[in-house]
Scaffold this active site. Structure first.
Site, PDB file in Angstrom:
ATOM      1  N   HIS A  40      -1.632  15.814   1.949  1.00  0.00           N
ATOM      2  CA  HIS A  40      -2.452  14.376   1.038  1.00  0.00           C
ATOM      3  C   HIS A  40      -1.877  12.972   1.873  1.00  0.00           C
ATOM      4  O   HIS A  40      -0.707  13.305   2.755  1.00  0.00           O
ATOM      5  CB  HIS A  40      -1.559  14.319   0.097  1.00  0.00           C
ATOM      6  CG  HIS A  40      -0.219  13.943  -0.351  1.00  0.00           C
ATOM      7  ND1 HIS A  40       0.649  15.524  -0.636  1.00  0.00           N
ATOM      8  CD2 HIS A  40       0.994  13.296  -0.375  1.00  0.00           C
ATOM      9  CE1 HIS A  40       1.495  15.221  -0.625  1.00  0.00           C
ATOM     10  NE2 HIS A  40       1.599  14.054  -0.027  1.00  0.00           N
ATOM     11  N   HIS A 125       0.603   8.452   7.414  1.00  0.00           N
ATOM     12  CA  HIS A 125       0.716   9.800   8.463  1.00  0.00           C
ATOM     13  C   HIS A 125      -0.144  10.743   7.414  1.00  0.00           C
ATOM     14  O   HIS A 125       0.456  10.306   6.284  1.00  0.00           O
ATOM     15  CB  HIS A 125       1.882  10.295   9.103  1.00  0.00           C
ATOM     16  CG  HIS A 125       3.240  10.321   8.316  1.00  0.00           C
ATOM     17  ND1 HIS A 125       3.182   9.656   8.191  1.00  0.00           N
ATOM     18  CD2 HIS A 125       3.656  11.179   7.973  1.00  0.00           C
ATOM     19  CE1 HIS A 125       4.987   9.883   7.304  1.00  0.00           C
ATOM     20  NE2 HIS A 125       4.324  10.656   7.474  1.00  0.00           N
TER      21      HIS A 125
END
Length: 187
Positions: A40, A125
Site C-alpha cells: 500500500h 513510496h
C-alpha cells in the site's frame, strides 16, 4: 490499536513489487519482505489509537474529502532509505502529484484537529522490504533494478489496524472512505 491510513495499490504494482523482491533475494539481500496483500501507499501512521477515537476520526476524515476528485499517480523507480552507510528500507517510487499532495494536506489538516501532529514531510513510496542484511558492494547490485511506470487510480483511502506478529504484521481494514460514496465500516 495500532493504526495507519493508506491507499491501496493495484495488482500490477503488487506483481511488479514481487518481481523486484525476487531479484533482491537472488542478489543476496535479506529483509522482512512485504507480502503482496499488504502492499500500500501509507499516508499517515497514527500509532496506538482507541477504537472509539478511530471511529470518530474515520467519520470526520470521510466528511472532509467527500466529493474529492478521483485521480491517479504513477509508480516508477526503485529506491532505498539508508541509515549511515547501510540500506534500511527498499521501496518503489511514487511520482507525487498535485492531487495526491492535496489529499494528504486535507487529511493532515483534519487529523490535526484531533490532536495528531506530523513533522515529517510527505515522501510517497511503497515499502517492499525492511533490510536485515545485505551483500558487500550492495549499491552496485541495485543499479539495474527498473520497471515500466504503472498508473494507479485512486478514489478512496482506508484506515487499517496493524497487529505485529513474529511472522510479520497482519493488516485489517477498519474503515474505507470513498470520495463519492461515503464511509464503509469493515468487521
Amino acid at each position: 490499536m495500532r493504526t495507519f491510513i493508506a491507499i491501496d495499490v493495484n495488482d500490477e504494482v503488487k506483481k511488479q513489487a514481487s518481481e523486484v523482491i525476487e531479484k533482491l533475494m537472488r542478489r543476496g539481500f535479506g529483509a522482512t519482505w512485504v507480502s503482496e496483500e499488504n502492499m500500500h501507499l501509507t499516508l499517515f501512521f497514527l500509532g496506538n489509537v482507541e477504537e472509539q477515537k478511530i471511529a470518530e476520526i474515520a467519520e470526520h476524515l470521510c466528511r472532509r474529502v467527500r466529493g474529492f476528485p478521483s485521480f491517479s499517480f504513477t509508480v516508477k523507480g526503485f529506491g532505498f532509505f539508508r541509515r549511515g552507510r547501510s540500506p534500511r528500507v527498499f521501496w518503489l517510487g511514487v511520482e507525487n502529484t498535485d492531487r495526491l499532495n492535496k489529499l494528504y494536506e486535507e487529511l493532515r489538516n483534519e487529523l490535526s484537529h484531533h490532536g495528531f501532529s506530523f513533522e515529517e514531510r510527505f515522501v510517497p513510496h511503497i515499502t517492499i522490504g525492511r533490510v536485515k542484511y545485505y551483500p558487500d558492494k550492495w549499491e552496485k547490485l541495485l543499479g539495474d533494478i527498473d520497471f515500466p511506470p504503472i498508473e494507479v487510480a485512486v478514489d478512496s483511502f482506508k484506515i487499517f489496524s496493524s497487529t505485529l506478529t513474529p511472522t510479520g504484521p497482519i493488516y485489517k481494514v477498519l474503515y474505507e472512505c470513498h470520495f463519492e460514496g461515503g464511509l464503509i465500516k469493515h468487521g
